[in-house]
Scaffold this motif. Structure first.
Motif, PDB file in Angstrom:
ATOM      1  N   ASN A 213       0.834  -1.211   0.000  1.00 44.86           N
ATOM      2  CA  ASN A 213       0.000   0.000   0.000  1.00 44.86           C
ATOM      3  C   ASN A 213       0.867   1.259   0.000  1.00 44.86           C
ATOM      4  OD1 ASN A 213      -2.271   1.566  -0.031  1.00 44.86           O
ATOM      5  ND2 ASN A 213      -3.147   0.741   1.853  1.00 44.86           N
ATOM      6  N   HIS A 214       1.880   1.253  -0.867  1.00 50.12           N
ATOM      7  CA  HIS A 214       2.801   2.383  -0.940  1.00 50.12           C
ATOM      8  C   HIS A 214       3.581   2.294  -2.248  1.00 50.12           C
ATOM      9  CE1 HIS A 214       4.923   5.727   0.954  1.00 50.12           C
ATOM     10  NE2 HIS A 214       6.038   5.261   0.413  1.00 50.12           N
ATOM     11  N   HIS A 215       4.117   3.431  -2.681  1.00 53.11           N
ATOM     12  CA  HIS A 215       4.928   3.457  -3.894  1.00 53.11           C
ATOM     13  C   HIS A 215       6.380   3.131  -3.546  1.00 53.11           C
ATOM     14  CE1 HIS A 215       6.930   4.913  -7.521  1.00 53.11           C
ATOM     15  NE2 HIS A 215       5.739   4.935  -8.119  1.00 53.11           N
ATOM     16  N   PRO A 216       7.057   2.319  -4.362  1.00 49.55           N
ATOM     17  CA  PRO A 216       8.409   1.869  -4.020  1.00 49.55           C
ATOM     18  C   PRO A 216       9.485   2.942  -4.097  1.00 49.55           C
ATOM     19  CG  PRO A 216       7.800   1.101  -6.209  1.00 49.55           C
ATOM     20  CD  PRO A 216       6.565   1.671  -5.593  1.00 49.55           C
ATOM     21  N   LEU A 217       9.205   4.103  -4.702  1.00 51.18           N
ATOM     22  CA  LEU A 217      10.218   5.152  -4.847  1.00 51.18           C
ATOM     23  C   LEU A 217       9.904   6.388  -4.004  1.00 51.18           C
ATOM     24  CD1 LEU A 217      10.759   4.991  -8.731  1.00 51.18           C
ATOM     25  CD2 LEU A 217      11.932   3.695  -6.944  1.00 51.18           C
ATOM     26  N   GLU A 218       8.868   6.342  -3.181  1.00 51.53           N
ATOM     27  CA  GLU A 218       8.447   7.515  -2.416  1.00 51.53           C
ATOM     28  C   GLU A 218       8.856   7.369  -0.950  1.00 51.53           C
ATOM     29  OE1 GLU A 218       4.308   8.130  -3.150  1.00 51.53           O
ATOM     30  OE2 GLU A 218       4.616   8.470  -5.303  1.00 51.53           O
ATOM     31  N   GLY A 219      10.010   7.973  -0.633  1.00 47.78           N
ATOM     32  CA  GLY A 219      10.530   7.968   0.715  1.00 47.78           C
ATOM     33  C   GLY A 219      10.955   9.357   1.128  1.00 47.78           C
ATOM     34  N   ARG A 220      12.140   9.449   1.730  1.00 49.30           N
ATOM     35  CA  ARG A 220      12.641  10.729   2.237  1.00 49.30           C
ATOM     36  C   ARG A 220      12.698  11.792   1.145  1.00 49.30           C
ATOM     37  NH1 ARG A 220      17.015   8.932   4.365  1.00 49.30           N
ATOM     38  NH2 ARG A 220      16.265   8.792   6.504  1.00 49.30           N
ATOM     39  N   GLN A 221      13.085  11.394  -0.069  1.00 51.04           N
ATOM     40  CA  GLN A 221      13.188  12.384  -1.151  1.00 51.04           C
ATOM     41  C   GLN A 221      11.822  12.971  -1.490  1.00 51.04           C
ATOM     42  OE1 GLN A 221      15.265  10.770  -4.522  1.00 51.04           O
ATOM     43  NE2 GLN A 221      17.036  10.123  -3.308  1.00 51.04           N
ATOM     44  N   GLU A 222      10.808  12.151  -1.492  1.00 50.42           N
ATOM     45  CA  GLU A 222       9.456  12.647  -1.786  1.00 50.42           C
ATOM     46  C   GLU A 222       8.957  13.548  -0.670  1.00 50.42           C
ATOM     47  OE1 GLU A 222       5.015  12.146  -1.197  1.00 50.42           O
ATOM     48  OE2 GLU A 222       6.581  11.066  -0.102  1.00 50.42           O
ATOM     49  N   ALA A 223       9.250  13.185   0.602  1.00 45.01           N
ATOM     50  CA  ALA A 223       8.793  13.988   1.735  1.00 45.01           C
ATOM     51  C   ALA A 223       9.449  15.365   1.747  1.00 45.01           C
ATOM     52  CB  ALA A 223       9.082  13.255   3.037  1.00 45.01           C
ATOM     53  N   ALA A 224      10.644  15.481   1.160  1.00 47.75           N
ATOM     54  CA  ALA A 224      11.371  16.755   1.155  1.00 47.75           C
ATOM     55  C   ALA A 224      10.903  17.707   0.064  1.00 47.75           C
ATOM     56  CB  ALA A 224      12.869  16.490   1.000  1.00 47.75           C
ATOM     57  N   LEU A 225      10.048  17.252  -0.845  1.00 53.65           N
ATOM     58  CA  LEU A 225       9.597  18.106  -1.935  1.00 53.65           C
ATOM     59  C   LEU A 225       8.637  19.172  -1.428  1.00 53.65           C
ATOM     60  CD1 LEU A 225       8.914  15.413  -4.692  1.00 53.65           C
ATOM     61  CD2 LEU A 225      10.858  16.989  -4.575  1.00 53.65           C
ATOM     62  N   HIS A 226       8.831  20.388  -1.863  1.00 53.43           N
ATOM     63  CA  HIS A 226       7.919  21.468  -1.516  1.00 53.43           C
ATOM     64  C   HIS A 226       6.842  21.658  -2.580  1.00 53.43           C
ATOM     65  CE1 HIS A 226      10.455  22.567   1.831  1.00 53.43           C
ATOM     66  NE2 HIS A 226      11.518  22.624   1.025  1.00 53.43           N
ATOM     67  N   CYS A 227       7.139  21.241  -3.788  1.00 54.31           N
ATOM     68  CA  CYS A 227       6.177  21.357  -4.891  1.00 54.31           C
ATOM     69  C   CYS A 227       6.270  20.103  -5.742  1.00 54.31           C
ATOM     70  CB  CYS A 227       6.472  22.601  -5.728  1.00 54.31           C
ATOM     71  SG  CYS A 227       5.336  22.808  -7.126  1.00 54.31           S
ATOM     72  N   PHE A 228       5.167  19.359  -5.814  1.00 48.72           N
ATOM     73  CA  PHE A 228       5.169  18.096  -6.551  1.00 48.72           C
ATOM     74  C   PHE A 228       4.823  18.375  -8.013  1.00 48.72           C
ATOM     75  CE2 PHE A 228       3.925  13.532  -7.093  1.00 48.72           C
ATOM     76  CZ  PHE A 228       5.079  12.999  -6.573  1.00 48.72           C
ATOM     77  N   ASP A 229       5.684  19.157  -8.675  1.00 45.04           N
ATOM     78  CA  ASP A 229       5.444  19.538 -10.055  1.00 45.04           C
ATOM     79  C   ASP A 229       6.169  18.586 -11.009  1.00 45.04           C
ATOM     80  OD1 ASP A 229       8.064  20.263  -9.623  1.00 45.04           O
ATOM     81  OD2 ASP A 229       7.730  22.421  -9.868  1.00 45.04           O
TER      82      ASP A 229
END
Length: 451
Positions: A213-229
């Motif tokens: 129930n999660h994406h395999p590439l979404e970890g610390r790097q995804e959490a650090a994004l300020h804009c998911f563009d």
């Protein structure tokens, strides 16, 4: 609100055939609208394309005509059956089987609107891997494996794959490139066209979502994004993809409070499955041509996963038998309640099983376990039609359990003490440590102790 076809009208398929009565509007998407129709009183579905989409995808009719002519890879695909046109209505559509109401979408799973058992989740994964293997064996690729195209029965794990107008010849350039977050990194970077290799990456993402129930590439790097563009997504999924559990790179680990599903579910699964996911998102990213996990590998692993499930005797939660973890030291603790686990009997079945992954197979013998030709006949790998054995309780002594022969041929059982017993069809053999059962093509050994 539907805008292409008028409810109550009658259409005609492209080839001479029965009239098609348009009964109700089911929904719409970026390509067109879907209607429930009746053909000779039989319920079916009709997808009708928007005129602007037909201009974007000039090879669509060619793909659909080829699909109609070839037929579906299996009954799991809601495959195009006939092309349909209508006087006074621009464009065209196609008939396909109507999805039954018992099927639910993957979005229902990840949002917890349905909560299937682990056995059902493993079955969904097996069916998907098996279905895409059948598709790829025809030299075709799906091009858009994602949430929106997969449906499942939450009670049984039976699946349906829709939107098969996406299907094309392997590696053929076209209008369909994939769905963001499921596309292979080389597609995100614009370096490749959809192919079997890119399908394999998308399948691995889908299976990871299914079980974690999660994406395999979404970890610390995804959490650090300020804009998911778009630039952020291109970096995360295309130019700098890092598996959240990459053993050699901890830069993208899941974070508590952000990625709790991944942290909770990853430790539950057996090592053999985690090893496959690790390869899919490390070697599979670096070497798309040779590093990706094949459908046949997922298929074998997910059957093995299903065979490893057993309930906690304290809370009933499903757990997995993992021989590599136990190493004779005990059954461990339940992931749900934290109490010590008590392993039920297992049977280790040997023999040449190349199609099923090779080597010995271990099946946990729960009160409702069934064995199928897949388990005992190397020539019938992945045949789950009719059970050949079932775990049964002694009619007079509920403490005693046995394995009943449901097949048509006798077995021969040899106890640990060397006593030989025939087990004709309809009879049972007691589950006792060290008892060997010769099924004909394979032999299995009953284990009651840990390890």
């Amino acid at each position: 609100m539907n805008q292409l076809l008028t409810l109550g009208t009658t259409l005609q398929s492209q080839s001479p055939g029965p009239a098609i009565a348009v009964e109700r509007f089911l929904g719409s998407g970026g390509q067109g609208e879907v209607y429930a129709v009746s053909v000779h009183g039989q319920p079916m579905a009709l997808k009708w394309f928007f005129p602007h989409y037909l201009r974007q995808d000039p090879r669509l009719r060619e793909r659909l005509e080829r699909a109609v002519q070839s037929g579906p890879p299996s009954d799991r695909f809601l495959w195009p059956l006939e092309l349909v046109e209508a006087d006074g209505v621009p464009g065209f559509g196609y008939l396909m089987p109507l999805r039954e109401e018992r099927f639910r979408g993957m979005v229902d799973l990840v949002t917890r609107r349905v909560t299937p058992s682990l056995w059902v989740l493993a079955t969904i994964g097996f069916e998907l891997a098996h279905s895409y293997l059948q598709l790829h064996a025809r030299g075709l690729c799906y091009r858009d494996i994602s949430f929106g195209n997969v449906f499942f029965d939450p009670a049984t794990g039976e699946t349906r794959i829709c939107d098969n107008d996406n299907v094309d010849i392997d590696g053929q350039a076209g209008a369909i490139g994939g769905t963001p977050r499921f596309m292979a990194p080389e597609l995100v970077r614009g370096e490749a066209t959809p192919s079997t290799a890119t399908d394999l990456f998308s399948l691995a993402v889908l299976l990871f979502y299914l079980l974690m129930n999660h994406h395999p590439l979404e970890g610390r790097q995804e959490a650090a994004l300020h804009c998911f563009d778009l630039p952020a997504m291109t970096r995360l999924y295309g130019t700098h993809p890092v598996f959240i559990f990459d053993p050699a790179d901890e830069s993208n680990r899941p974070l508590p409070g952000y990625h709790d599903n991944a942290l909770a579910f990853w430790p539950i699964y057996p090592q053999f499955l985690r090893d496959l996911f690790t390869r899919a998102f490390t070697d599979g990213i670096r070497d798309p041509d040779h590093g990706r996990v094949r459908e046949s590998e997922w298929r074998a692993a997910l059957v093995r996963l299903r065979d490893a499930i057993f309930p906690c005797s304290h809370c009933g939660a499903e757990n997995f038998y993992d021989g590599r973890r136990l190493q004779g030291a005990g059954a461990g603790v339940c992931w749900s309640c934290g109490q010590g686990l008590r392993l039920p009997p297992r049977i280790r079945i040997g023999g040449p099983r190349p199609a099923a992954g090779g080597g010995m197979a271990t099946v946990v013998l729960n009160h409702n376990t069934r064995l199928f030709p897949h388990h005992v006949d190397p020539e019938r790998a992945f045949d789950f039609q009719d059970p050949v054995a079932a775990v049964v309780q002694h009619p007079q002594d509920p403490r005693i359990w046995g394995l009943r022969n449901l097949g048509t041929e006798p077995w021969v059982a040899t106890t640990a003490a060397g006593a030989v017993h025939p087990v004709p069809p309809g009879r049972s053999i007691t589950l006792a440590e060290g008892t060997r059962i010769h099924f004909g093509a394979c032999e299995g050994t009953i284990r009651l102790a840990h390890g």
